[in-house]
Enzyme design. Structure first.
Site, mmCIF file in Angstrom:
data_model
loop_
_atom_site.group_PDB
_atom_site.id
_atom_site.type_symbol
_atom_site.label_atom_id
_atom_site.label_comp_id
_atom_site.label_asym_id
_atom_site.label_seq_id
_atom_site.Cartn_x
_atom_site.Cartn_y
_atom_site.Cartn_z
ATOM 1 N N ARG A 1 0.880 -1.259 -0.110
ATOM 2 C CA ARG A 1 0.103 -0.139 -0.063
ATOM 3 C C ARG A 1 0.848 1.179 -0.057
ATOM 4 N NH1 ARG A 1 -4.914 -2.067 1.495
ATOM 5 N NH2 ARG A 1 -4.802 -4.000 3.174
ATOM 6 N N ARG B 1 -6.167 -5.509 -0.495
ATOM 7 C CA ARG B 1 -7.649 -5.423 -0.338
ATOM 8 C C ARG B 1 -7.875 -3.919 -0.335
ATOM 9 N NH1 ARG B 1 -9.347 -8.919 3.580
ATOM 10 N NH2 ARG B 1 -9.927 -10.436 1.820
ATOM 11 N N HIS C 1 3.595 -9.557 0.947
ATOM 12 C CA HIS C 1 3.246 -8.430 2.068
ATOM 13 C C HIS C 1 4.538 -8.095 2.863
ATOM 14 C CE1 HIS C 1 1.412 -7.597 5.950
ATOM 15 N NE2 HIS C 1 0.708 -7.005 5.245
#
Length: 729
Positions: free
Chosen positions: A393, A423, A453
């Site tokens: 992100r 998400r 991640h």
């Protein structure tokens, strides 16, 4: 040169460790775990409780109410939608606490309705207190003539041209209602022939959720109240009998199909499909007309959906707009993070400072700008030849993306691993990927089945001694906005072993080359779980040998049954375990014969606790200089350990080791002002403040941490020494 703690050079060889058997006779009982979904709802209830915290300024309390609303929306759109889908498909998969999907869904619905009632009560109190402080939220309240005139003008000029009233009858098909969409159903009578008419007004997402009414005294009105207030303007020639406001939430999860051939194309279409997902929540406000309610139930195709009725506000997340009101006295005192002195001592040269000794930065107390500067310097430096970066992100206005583009345009080899499966950030990440590719960046989307991640950067630089690799490891995302409110760690090193391991990591992600022979890093889904197990087993062995045995850990969530069982086994062997788990915790502490040596706390406060840390005593009571300390991007969840690419980083530099263990971790354990203790029955209670309350956030805001202080430690104010006694948490 980097100072290394000798005992941290070698970890237990994984193939030499014998893992313990079942921890206790209770091992086969579901009661040894808490329900994952109910534990999350308990976390959100702790967030919501901060809206009633009298120690906080009013607008900050309102912000917590807004956050609780946003959290609950996401939970409903993803987790609850998943269970509703399982029930529809008659899937009877049993959860770790022994519940079927239908049982879990029923329990969730009950708890969500309870939470919504608490939200409404908190809103009612806050609305009154804010009005007393000069920040009013009006509904159909009578305003002075000037403001009434402004409202009419604003509605006619800015709202009326945007909204589209639609009659609900056989000649007009029922309109599509978007996810998180708000609408108003009006019950009318046409004055010309007294015919009853039902009309719907859907509120476009482009309109503000709350409108600020000009004036010295702050006054706000919700968009739905503004529309209802001017119904006669919308419907001239009709008599308005009543109205009802509704809001829907849709299934927003994206399930990746195994045969997806093009991830980019798949996610572009999946995002469109998500907007049309099944309705999983219908919220009704006010005394909703039964006929209108039945219309919505029928037209929206409700199946296993939750219907919530309230006399109060719907859509609490929208209150965030009011939190921006310019009233500094109703907010936390502004805080400006410091920039690491040691980098300033090197005239801002990040590479020189890192080359001298490893650095750890604790955000938000220390500026995330140093991470940006690390990449900007790499982009400008003619001796830098390659940059590799993971992006999970990055936010909407990302300086990280700009730095990577600048580097590529300067002719450097730049590789970016962009995770499309993050998400609610899928669309933004697709946009970044497109911009990066246009600039010449090699963009990789990682694995089809696993999310990438890990938060890692590597910079390869040409120096006099040859090529040197500089690495950055983070516990949080490369997101400049969240870095202001999330507590995370950034670790910089030029250790060649780390450089070699990070090279293996990127080859694994970009070329599926399994990182065999990693020297320091544990990488999931390959070795991270085994490394954790080995460290836990080492503490069990020490406890059985009569040596000090302790484990400290700080996580966002702990849900993996196998990892929990390892901790149960350690507790049963006599290992003392302190856990700081902010969110979901399925481990049940304090059960005799199972977990009596485990204590769990959750910290909720001004900043969102986000960093992940593990510490293992290694023969001496914690904290000690020989303890095994790790930072990681992974939580204690099955998805992190088995279905994501994560890294766990051993901390070997003494000053960094001291800061993370004896400052960051210890301060979290000592906190009494923002902590909640988890009881064996699953309830949380605030920690007693005690005679000398301790606030971990205030401590780090007022006491700069050790790493990155440079020469300033010799002449400046020392960091207070912390100490822990059993029973502090």
């Amino acid at each position: 040169m980097t100072e290394i703690t000798e005992s941290l050079r070698i970890l237990p060889p994984l193939d030499a460790v014998e893992f313990s058997a079942s921890p206790s006779p209770m091992a086969s009982l579901p009661a040894r775990y808490f329900n994952r979904e109910l534990s999350w709802l308990a976390f959100n209830q702790r967030v919501l409780a901060e809206a009633t915290n009298e120690h906080y300024p009013l607008l900050e309390r309102l912000r917590f109410l807004s956050i609780s609303g946003n959290n609950l929306d996401e939970f409903l759109m993803v987790r609850v939608a998943g269970f509703a889908g399982q029930v529809r498909r008659q899937i009877e998969e049993i959860s770790i606490d022994g519940q079927t999907p239908s049982q879990t869904l029923a329990a969730i619905h009950d708890k969500v309705i309870e939470l919504e009632a608490i939200q409404q009560a908190a809103w009612k109190d806050l609305k009154t207190l804010l009005a007393e402080a000069g920040v009013r939220v009006v509904g159909d309240d009578k305003l002075d003539a000037g403001r009434e005139t402004w409202l009419v003008d604003y509605f006619v000029e800015s709202i009326l041209p945007v909204i589209t009233p639609q009659a609900i009858d056989p000649a007009h098909p029922f309109p599509f209602v978007t996810n998180q969409g708000i609408g108003v159903l009006f019950s009318l009578t046409r004055e010309a022939d007294d015919a009853p008419v039902m009309e719907m007004v859907l509120i476009p997402a482009a309109l503000p959720r709350f409108v600020r009414i000009p004036g010295d005294e702050a006054a706000w009105i919700s968009i739905e109240d503004l529309i209802c207030r001017h119904a006669e303007v919308i419907f001239p020639g009709f008599h308005v009998h009543g109205h009802g406001v509704f809001r829907i939430l849709r299934d927003s999860d994206i399930e990746l199909e195994e045969d997806a051939e093009d991830l980019v194309r798949y996610y572009r279409t999946a995002i469109q499909r998500r907007r049309r997902g099944m309705v999983i929540v219908l919220q009704l406000q006010g005394k909703f007309d039964p006929a209108a309610e039945e219309l919505l139930r029928t037209q929206l195709g409700l199946d296993k959906a939750l219907i919530m009725k309230t006399e109060g506000l719907i859509g609490f997340s929208g209150l965030a707009a009011i939190c921006d009101e310019d009233r500094p006295e109703l907010k936390f005192e502004p805080y400006s993070p410091r920039y690491p002195e040691r980098i300033l001592e090197h005239d801002g040269d990040c590479f020189a400072a890192i080359r001298e000794k490893d650095i750890v930065i604790q955000h938000p107390y220390e500026s995330f700008e140093v991470v940006i500067d690390f990449l900007r310097q790499a982009a400008r430096d003619p001796d830098v030849i390659a940059i590799k970066q993971t992006l999970y992100r990055a936010g909407k206005q990302s300086a990280v993306i700009s730095a990577l583009i600048q580097a590529a345009e300067a002719g450097k080899s730049v590789t970016a691993v962009v995770e499309l499966k993050a998400r609610f950030d899928e669309e933004q990440n697709l946009l970044w990927a497109s911009q990066l590719e246009r600039a010449g960046v090699q963009v990789i989307y990682g694995f089809v089945d696993w999310k990438t991640h890990a938060k890692v950067s590597m910079v390869v630089r040409r120096e006099a001694e040859g090529y040197r690799t500089y690495c950055h490891f983070g516990t949080g995302n490369y997101h400049p906005i969240t870095a202001r409110i999330y507590t995370d760690l950034s670790y910089f090193t030029a250790d060649p072993a780390f450089g070699r391991d990070v090279g293996r990591l990127f080859n694994f992600i970009t070329g599926y080359v399994e990182p065999k022979g990693a020297e320091l890093l544990a990488i999931s889904p390959i070795s991270l779980r085994a490394r954790l197990y080995a460290c836990i087993e080492a503490e069990i062995a020490n406890a059985r040998a009569g040596k000090p045995a302790q484990i400290w850990a700080k996580l966002n969530s702990l849900t993996d049954p196998a990892l929990i069982d390892r901790l149960y086994a350690a507790s049963s062997a006599g290992v003392e375990i302190y856990l700081v788990v902010r969110g979901i915790c399925c481990l049940r502490p304090g059960i005799e014969g199972l977990s009596e040596n485990i204590e769990v706390k959750s910290i909720i406060g001004r900043f969102l606790e986000h960093c992940r840390i593990w510490a293992f005593a290694n023969d001496s009571e914690l904290p000690n200089r020989d303890a095994r300390v790790f930072i990681t991007s992974a939580d204690g969840m099955s998805r992190n350990l088995d279905r994501r690419v994560e890294v766990m980083v051993p901390i070997r530099t003494k000053t960094v080791h001291d800061q993370i263990l004896s400052q960051v971790m210890l301060a979290n354990l000592l906190d009494t002002e923002q902590s909640w203790l988890l009881s064996p029955d699953g309830t949380y209670a605030r920690t007693p403040r005690g005679d000398t309350p301790f606030n971990v956030h205030r401590y780090f805001m007022t006491n700069p941490s050790l790493s990155g202080r440079g020469a300033s430690l010799a002449s400046g104010r020392k960091v207070p020494k912390l100490s822990l006694r059993r029973g502090n948490i």
